[in-house]
Write a protein that holds these residues in place. Structure first.
Motif, PDB file in Angstrom:
ATOM      1  N   SER A 155       0.834  -1.198   0.000  1.00 56.11           N
ATOM      2  CA  SER A 155       0.000   0.000   0.000  1.00 56.11           C
ATOM      3  C   SER A 155       0.872   1.253   0.000  1.00 56.11           C
ATOM      4  CB  SER A 155      -0.932  -0.002   1.213  1.00 56.11           C
ATOM      5  OG  SER A 155      -0.182  -0.024   2.414  1.00 56.11           O
ATOM      6  N   THR A 156       0.259   2.373  -0.380  1.00 55.47           N
ATOM      7  CA  THR A 156       0.951   3.662  -0.352  1.00 55.47           C
ATOM      8  C   THR A 156       0.342   4.531   0.732  1.00 55.47           C
ATOM      9  OG1 THR A 156      -0.609   4.696  -1.875  1.00 55.47           O
ATOM     10  CG2 THR A 156       1.293   3.584  -2.852  1.00 55.47           C
ATOM     11  N   GLY A 157       1.116   5.532   1.176  1.00 55.13           N
ATOM     12  CA  GLY A 157       0.613   6.464   2.167  1.00 55.13           C
ATOM     13  C   GLY A 157       1.001   7.880   1.807  1.00 55.13           C
ATOM     14  N   LEU A 158       0.058   8.800   1.941  1.00 58.96           N
ATOM     15  CA  LEU A 158       0.341  10.226   1.758  1.00 58.96           C
ATOM     16  C   LEU A 158      -0.070  10.902   3.052  1.00 58.96           C
ATOM     17  CD1 LEU A 158       0.881  12.925   0.386  1.00 58.96           C
ATOM     18  CD2 LEU A 158      -1.301  12.701  -0.810  1.00 58.96           C
ATOM     19  N   MET A 159       0.919  11.364   3.833  1.00 59.23           N
ATOM     20  CA  MET A 159       0.659  11.996   5.115  1.00 59.23           C
ATOM     21  C   MET A 159       0.717  13.505   4.957  1.00 59.23           C
ATOM     22  SD  MET A 159       3.019  10.015   7.859  1.00 59.23           S
ATOM     23  CE  MET A 159       2.880   8.270   8.181  1.00 59.23           C
ATOM     24  N   GLU A 160      -0.094  14.184   5.784  1.00 65.08           N
ATOM     25  CA  GLU A 160       0.045  15.635   5.914  1.00 65.08           C
ATOM     26  C   GLU A 160       0.096  15.903   7.418  1.00 65.08           C
ATOM     27  OE1 GLU A 160      -2.279  17.775   3.212  1.00 65.08           O
ATOM     28  OE2 GLU A 160      -1.695  19.741   3.987  1.00 65.08           O
ATOM     29  N   LEU A 201       1.297   4.472  -6.843  1.00 66.56           N
ATOM     30  CA  LEU A 201      -0.135   4.801  -6.836  1.00 66.56           C
ATOM     31  C   LEU A 201      -0.749   4.563  -8.212  1.00 66.56           C
ATOM     32  CD1 LEU A 201      -2.485   5.876  -5.187  1.00 66.56           C
ATOM     33  CD2 LEU A 201      -1.783   8.201  -5.765  1.00 66.56           C
ATOM     34  N   LEU A 228      -1.403   0.920  -8.619  1.00 66.49           N
ATOM     35  CA  LEU A 228      -2.589   0.477  -7.880  1.00 66.49           C
ATOM     36  C   LEU A 228      -3.864   0.889  -8.621  1.00 66.49           C
ATOM     37  CD1 LEU A 228      -1.496   1.354  -4.221  1.00 66.49           C
ATOM     38  CD2 LEU A 228      -1.631  -0.919  -5.265  1.00 66.49           C
ATOM     39  N   THR A 276      -6.913  -1.320 -10.235  1.00 69.14           N
ATOM     40  CA  THR A 276      -8.337  -1.094  -9.955  1.00 69.14           C
ATOM     41  C   THR A 276      -9.097  -0.882 -11.243  1.00 69.14           C
ATOM     42  OG1 THR A 276      -7.851  -0.113  -7.800  1.00 69.14           O
ATOM     43  CG2 THR A 276      -9.990   0.401  -8.771  1.00 69.14           C
ATOM     44  N   GLN A 321      -3.118  13.826   8.868  1.00 66.10           N
ATOM     45  CA  GLN A 321      -3.964  13.248   7.834  1.00 66.10           C
ATOM     46  C   GLN A 321      -3.139  12.231   7.065  1.00 66.10           C
ATOM     47  OE1 GLN A 321      -5.084  16.133   4.906  1.00 66.10           O
ATOM     48  NE2 GLN A 321      -6.084  14.662   3.575  1.00 66.10           N
ATOM     49  N   GLU A 322      -3.745  11.103   6.713  1.00 71.52           N
ATOM     50  CA  GLU A 322      -3.064  10.155   5.833  1.00 71.52           C
ATOM     51  C   GLU A 322      -4.078   9.506   4.910  1.00 71.52           C
ATOM     52  OE1 GLU A 322      -0.615   7.107   7.635  1.00 71.52           O
ATOM     53  OE2 GLU A 322       0.129   6.440   5.681  1.00 71.52           O
ATOM     54  N   VAL A 323      -3.693   9.399   3.636  1.00 68.18           N
ATOM     55  CA  VAL A 323      -4.464   8.676   2.633  1.00 68.18           C
ATOM     56  C   VAL A 323      -3.652   7.468   2.215  1.00 68.18           C
ATOM     57  CG1 VAL A 323      -5.459   8.759   0.325  1.00 68.18           C
ATOM     58  CG2 VAL A 323      -5.531  10.793   1.782  1.00 68.18           C
ATOM     59  N   ARG A 324      -4.245   6.290   2.306  1.00 65.85           N
ATOM     60  CA  ARG A 324      -3.557   5.073   1.853  1.00 65.85           C
ATOM     61  C   ARG A 324      -4.355   4.449   0.709  1.00 65.85           C
ATOM     62  NH1 ARG A 324      -1.912   2.239   7.558  1.00 65.85           N
ATOM     63  NH2 ARG A 324      -0.677   3.979   8.355  1.00 65.85           N
ATOM     64  N   ASN A 325      -3.622   3.959  -0.263  1.00 65.16           N
ATOM     65  CA  ASN A 325      -4.222   3.263  -1.400  1.00 65.16           C
ATOM     66  C   ASN A 325      -3.784   1.807  -1.397  1.00 65.16           C
ATOM     67  OD1 ASN A 325      -4.136   6.272  -2.310  1.00 65.16           O
ATOM     68  ND2 ASN A 325      -5.565   5.293  -3.695  1.00 65.16           N
ATOM     69  N   TYR A 326      -4.689   0.931  -1.844  1.00 68.33           N
ATOM     70  CA  TYR A 326      -4.456  -0.512  -1.808  1.00 68.33           C
ATOM     71  C   TYR A 326      -4.820  -1.117  -3.162  1.00 68.33           C
ATOM     72  CZ  TYR A 326      -5.002   0.753   3.107  1.00 68.33           C
ATOM     73  OH  TYR A 326      -4.899   1.375   4.339  1.00 68.33           O
ATOM     74  N   ALA A 327      -4.394  -2.351  -3.334  1.00 66.15           N
ATOM     75  CA  ALA A 327      -4.620  -3.027  -4.626  1.00 66.15           C
ATOM     76  C   ALA A 327      -5.947  -3.768  -4.619  1.00 66.15           C
ATOM     77  CB  ALA A 327      -3.472  -3.997  -4.893  1.00 66.15           C
ATOM     78  N   ASP A 328      -7.074  -3.044  -4.406  1.00 67.15           N
ATOM     79  CA  ASP A 328      -8.398  -3.679  -4.413  1.00 67.15           C
ATOM     80  C   ASP A 328      -8.413  -4.958  -3.602  1.00 67.15           C
ATOM     81  OD1 ASP A 328      -8.933  -2.189  -7.421  1.00 67.15           O
ATOM     82  OD2 ASP A 328     -10.537  -2.266  -5.925  1.00 67.15           O
ATOM     83  N   ASP A 388      -6.852  -1.397   8.641  1.00 68.76           N
ATOM     84  CA  ASP A 388      -5.505  -0.852   8.708  1.00 68.76           C
ATOM     85  C   ASP A 388      -5.400   0.062   9.923  1.00 68.76           C
ATOM     86  OD1 ASP A 388      -3.283   0.115   5.934  1.00 68.76           O
ATOM     87  OD2 ASP A 388      -2.884  -0.665   7.946  1.00 68.76           O
ATOM     88  N   SER A 389      -4.160   0.312  10.355  1.00 66.05           N
ATOM     89  CA  SER A 389      -3.926   1.115  11.555  1.00 66.05           C
ATOM     90  C   SER A 389      -3.159   2.382  11.227  1.00 66.05           C
ATOM     91  CB  SER A 389      -3.141   0.306  12.593  1.00 66.05           C
ATOM     92  OG  SER A 389      -3.889  -0.812  13.016  1.00 66.05           O
ATOM     93  N   GLN A 393      -1.587   6.246  13.073  1.00 64.70           N
ATOM     94  CA  GLN A 393      -1.211   6.834  14.356  1.00 64.70           C
ATOM     95  C   GLN A 393      -0.507   8.178  14.152  1.00 64.70           C
ATOM     96  OE1 GLN A 393       1.581   3.793  15.768  1.00 64.70           O
ATOM     97  NE2 GLN A 393       3.291   5.174  15.379  1.00 64.70           N
ATOM     98  N   ASN A 444     -10.082  -0.019  -1.869  1.00 66.95           N
ATOM     99  CA  ASN A 444      -8.804   0.384  -2.451  1.00 66.95           C
ATOM    100  C   ASN A 444      -8.263   1.692  -1.884  1.00 66.95           C
ATOM    101  OD1 ASN A 444     -10.192   2.511  -3.890  1.00 66.95           O
ATOM    102  ND2 ASN A 444     -10.829   0.962  -5.376  1.00 66.95           N
TER     103      ASN A 444
END
Lengths: 100, 254
Positions: free
Chosen positions: A22-27, A51, A54, A58, B126-133, B145-146, B148, B241
């Motif tokens: 998975s990827t993460g974009l933190m702010e 990204l 991924l 999808t 803030q965090e955005v996570r993307n996954y492979a469906d 998912d976790s 922190q 995803n």
């Protein structure tokens, strides 16, 4: 300014690739945020590359689902119109939106 | 007077009394000069005294007494009936003064100080996570998912009360007949089942919860605020995803 109120700290973006794919974009305003699962901080470009992979995956799956929807709803539509239902009714019941 | 150097074998020296003194005797061995000081009288001494800042002096009676001029924050003049004291107001609150009032302190330069000012500050993550469906698991409140973030109390003097807000949003792909849910920990917040005949792409909604940490955060201390986004009730090929979270905190030290 409210006495005692601290200025809101500026945030910055950080990019992460996790070992589970998975990827993460933190702010965040935190100087060195800790990762809750195995991963590493990477460049924006590296994050964007993963990204894209991924999202492409999808997209492929979605296309398969849509194709399956089309095939299935068309079959239902044909069965309904074949049974004598009006086209509009058959479309509503089957969900088929394609050309006839 | 012997060896006084006067001519004619006799001493011509004379001793006279100055102010406040008396001289007796002739200067002979049997009758020496005696110089005596006059006893000082009150009338004489009183004229030598005067009052100055903070001291009131009455020459006629010789009375010396305090008469201190006070500035802001002080009352009285230093006399027994009106002693020097700090000017204070009456305690107006229904609660006990000894148990609830603050203190006043003296710093190294002799300046009066009050208790440190309280603080309020804000932390945002803030965090955005993307996954492979990935498949949405069946069952309730399954691991998703976790996330922190570390929150620090900027107040060097007081412990802080942490008010935390957590937001989550999960993107689902729901083929016809598929269902999926997500939650904040063990609290399921969103469920959708596609009862239509075609796929729903990117079904999502953002949910929020606010709570306070049970323990205060010590002066200058940090704590890790975690956020477990759970998934569940996955069926008929539902996948996810993307998960987006916010973790925000209001840090209050009063």
């Amino acid at each position: 300014m409210l006495p005692g109120a601290q200025p809101i700290a500026a945030t910055r973006k950080l990019y992460v690739l996790y070992e589970d794919g998975s990827t993460g974009l933190m702010e965040t305003s935190v100087e060195e945020p800790r990762l809750p699962k195995p991963g590493r901080f990477v460049s924006e470009a590296e994050h964007a590359t993963r990204l894209s992979e991924l999202r492409a995956g999808t997209g492929v799956r979605l296309a398969e689902l849509v194709a399956g929807d089309e095939e299935r709803t068309r079959a239902d539509f044909d069965a309904l119109t074949g049974a004598g239902l009006p086209e509009a009714t058959a479309r509503r019941l089957s969900g088929y939106e394609g050309a006839v | 007077m012997a060896r006084c150097g006067c001519a004619g074998g006799e001493c011509a020296c004379s001793v006279v009394a100055g102010d406040g003194t008396t001289v007796t005797g002739s200067g002979s061995i049997s009758d020496p000069f005696v110089v005596s000081a006059d006893e000082a009288s009150c009338d004489t001494v009183r004229t030598c005294l005067s009052g100055t800042d903070g001291i009131e002096y009455t020459p006629g009676s010789g009375v010396i007494r305090a008469n201190i001029q006070t500035g802001c924050g002080l009352t009285g003049n230093g006399r027994a009936a009106t002693p020097l004291a700090v000017a204070v107001a009456a305690w107006p609150f229904p609660c006990d003064l000894e148990d609830n009032a603050g203190e006043v302190y003296c710093d190294a330069d002799g300046v009066l100080r009050t208790a440190p000012r309280g603080m309020v500050s804000f932390h945002s993550f803030q965090e955005v996570r993307n996954y492979a469906d990935l498949p949405v698991p069946a069952g309730f409140d399954q691991p998703g998912d976790s996330f922190q973030t570390d929150v620090t109390n900027p107040d060097p003097c007081r412990p802080a009360f942490l008010l935390v807000e957590r937001e989550a949003d999960v993107d689902f792909v729901l083929p016809a007949g598929a269902g999926a849910a997500y939650g904040h920990g063990t609290d399921e917040m969103y469920f959708l089942r596609n009862t239509g005949t075609t796929t729903i792409n990117d079904a999502h909604t953002q949910t929020t919860k606010v709570f306070a940490l049970a323990a205060l955060l010590g002066p200058g201390a940090s704590t890790t605020v975690t956020f477990d986004v759970t998934l569940g009730r996955g069926s008929a090929g539902a996948t996810y995803n993307r998960i987006q979270v916010f973790i925000r905190a209001m840090i209050l030290s009063l």
